[in-house]
Design an enzyme around this catalytic site. Structure first.
Site, mmCIF file in Angstrom:
data_model
loop_
_atom_site.group_PDB
_atom_site.id
_atom_site.type_symbol
_atom_site.label_atom_id
_atom_site.label_comp_id
_atom_site.label_asym_id
_atom_site.label_seq_id
_atom_site.Cartn_x
_atom_site.Cartn_y
_atom_site.Cartn_z
ATOM 1 N N VAL A 69 -71.109 78.933 -47.260
ATOM 2 C CA VAL A 69 -70.914 78.751 -48.705
ATOM 3 C C VAL A 69 -71.321 77.372 -49.187
ATOM 4 O O VAL A 69 -71.401 77.133 -50.397
ATOM 5 C CB VAL A 69 -69.450 79.024 -49.109
ATOM 6 C CG1 VAL A 69 -69.112 80.498 -48.957
ATOM 7 C CG2 VAL A 69 -68.484 78.128 -48.342
ATOM 8 N N SER A 146 -53.700 75.684 -51.135
ATOM 9 C CA SER A 146 -52.756 75.357 -50.069
ATOM 10 C C SER A 146 -51.545 74.656 -50.669
ATOM 11 O O SER A 146 -51.626 74.071 -51.758
ATOM 12 C CB SER A 146 -53.418 74.424 -49.044
ATOM 13 O OG SER A 146 -52.476 73.917 -48.123
ATOM 14 N N TYR A 159 -58.169 66.914 -46.778
ATOM 15 C CA TYR A 159 -57.780 68.300 -47.041
ATOM 16 C C TYR A 159 -56.870 68.376 -48.262
ATOM 17 O O TYR A 159 -57.052 69.225 -49.136
ATOM 18 C CB TYR A 159 -57.078 68.876 -45.809
ATOM 19 C CG TYR A 159 -56.710 70.339 -45.926
ATOM 20 C CD1 TYR A 159 -57.686 71.329 -45.883
ATOM 21 C CD2 TYR A 159 -55.375 70.727 -46.060
ATOM 22 C CE1 TYR A 159 -57.359 72.665 -45.976
ATOM 23 C CE2 TYR A 159 -55.031 72.067 -46.154
ATOM 24 C CZ TYR A 159 -56.028 73.031 -46.115
ATOM 25 O OH TYR A 159 -55.690 74.365 -46.218
ATOM 26 N N SER A 162 -58.870 67.882 -51.396
ATOM 27 C CA SER A 162 -59.707 69.034 -51.732
ATOM 28 C C SER A 162 -58.892 70.165 -52.335
ATOM 29 O O SER A 162 -59.320 70.811 -53.301
ATOM 30 C CB SER A 162 -60.469 69.523 -50.494
ATOM 31 O OG SER A 162 -59.612 70.167 -49.561
ATOM 32 N N LYS A 163 -57.699 70.411 -51.802
ATOM 33 C CA LYS A 163 -56.895 71.516 -52.316
ATOM 34 C C LYS A 163 -56.275 71.179 -53.667
ATOM 35 O O LYS A 163 -56.078 72.068 -54.517
ATOM 36 C CB LYS A 163 -55.824 71.906 -51.300
ATOM 37 C CG LYS A 163 -56.406 72.546 -50.033
ATOM 38 C CD LYS A 163 -57.274 73.770 -50.368
ATOM 39 C CE LYS A 163 -57.762 74.490 -49.125
ATOM 40 N NZ LYS A 163 -58.554 75.705 -49.438
ATOM 41 N N ILE A 192 -49.712 79.093 -42.077
ATOM 42 C CA ILE A 192 -49.981 80.499 -41.785
ATOM 43 C C ILE A 192 -50.585 80.566 -40.383
ATOM 44 O O ILE A 192 -51.427 79.735 -40.025
ATOM 45 C CB ILE A 192 -50.952 81.104 -42.815
ATOM 46 C CG1 ILE A 192 -50.440 80.875 -44.249
ATOM 47 C CG2 ILE A 192 -51.166 82.586 -42.532
ATOM 48 C CD1 ILE A 192 -49.099 81.512 -44.564
#
Length: 261
Positions: A69, A146, A159, A162-163, A192
């Site tokens: 992507v 997230s 991370y 980004s979320k 998860i």
């Protein structure tokens, strides 16, 4: 009102990225059970084919479009193939994502760019490519964010950034497309049980300890399963959520509400 049953996706064309594993794979299988026509995207062809076979058990005949992507040309082809094959696009699930360990002292610009390109830039690009088709069908978008977008955690700086960006994009695009009857929402999973953390750099031993610690960092006393997140994605994508847009929904066993004591 729609004549469809609340959690039916019958006849809906859904494009799901990150469908080769984890939450994306679980979502693909559930969407197949709910009657959706599927376009599945992922980088690992063998795993993508495994997901497809599980979907076929429920009568679906997914269109597989393997790609990365972060590749702009591939994204254009992905959306074009979707519309050429099925004639429309009703649901976009932006599930592809990566995680990398690191803090402000150890993370490099390359780490930052890698995280932002995969988790944010690709979502922006696929959304912009899909919007003209979603307007035609009055469809919707579900982004997989997230709990790291809602709360701050050390050691996964890029991370978290980004979320958080995905959450803000979800809110803004929801407002921009509301007048055109296109809904935009996100789910914010906690820990998860998938391969995300191990692919991000945790050893088997460290990952086992991470899951054990999740028993105290999540109010419900355990990490979650991919199927549990998939159920929330299906709800937001369905007519049962017809009056819901701009939501960032924690699916995290209460972790977003936790504070140290």
């Amino acid at each position: 009102m729609s004549s469809a049953t609340p959690l039916s996706l019958l006849g809906k064309v859904a494009l799901i990225t990150g469908a080769s594993s984890g939450i994306g794979a679980a979502t693909s299988v559930l969407f197949a059970q709910l009657g959706a026509k599927l376009v599945l995207n992922g980088r690992r062809v063998e795993n993508l084919e495994k997901t497809s076979k599980e979907c076929e058990k429920h009568g679906a005949k997914p269109l597989l479009v393997p790609s990365d992507v972060t590749n702009e040309a591939d994204n254009v082809i992905l959306v074009e193939k979707t519309v050429q094959h099925f004639g429309q696009l009703d649901i976009l699930v932006n599930c592809a994502g990566v995680l990398a360990l690191g803090n402000i002292e150890t993370s490099t610009l390359q780490d930052f760019d890698y995280m932002m390109n995969t988790n944010v830039r690709s979502v922006f690009h696929l959304t912009s490519l899909s919007v003209p088709h979603l307007i035609k069908t009055q469809g919707n978008i579900v982004n997989v964010s997230s709990v790291n977008g809602l709360r701050s955690f050390p050691g996964v700086l890029t991370y978290c950034i980004s979320k958080s960006a995905v959450d803000q994009m979800t809110h803004c695009v929801a407002l921009e497309l509301a007048s055109k009857k296109v809904r935009v929402n996100a789910v914010n999973p906690g820990v998860i049980v998938t391969d995300l953390q191990k692919r991000g750099g945790l050893s088997e031993e460290a990952y086992a300890a991470f899951l054990e610690k999740s028993k105290v960092t999540h109010a419900l006393g355990r990490p979650g399963e991919a199927d549990e997140v998939a159920s929330s994605i299906a709800f937001l994508a369905s007519d049962a959520a017809s009056f819901i847009t701009g939501v960032t929904l924690p699916v995290d066993g209460g972790r977003h509400a936790m504070c140290p004591r």
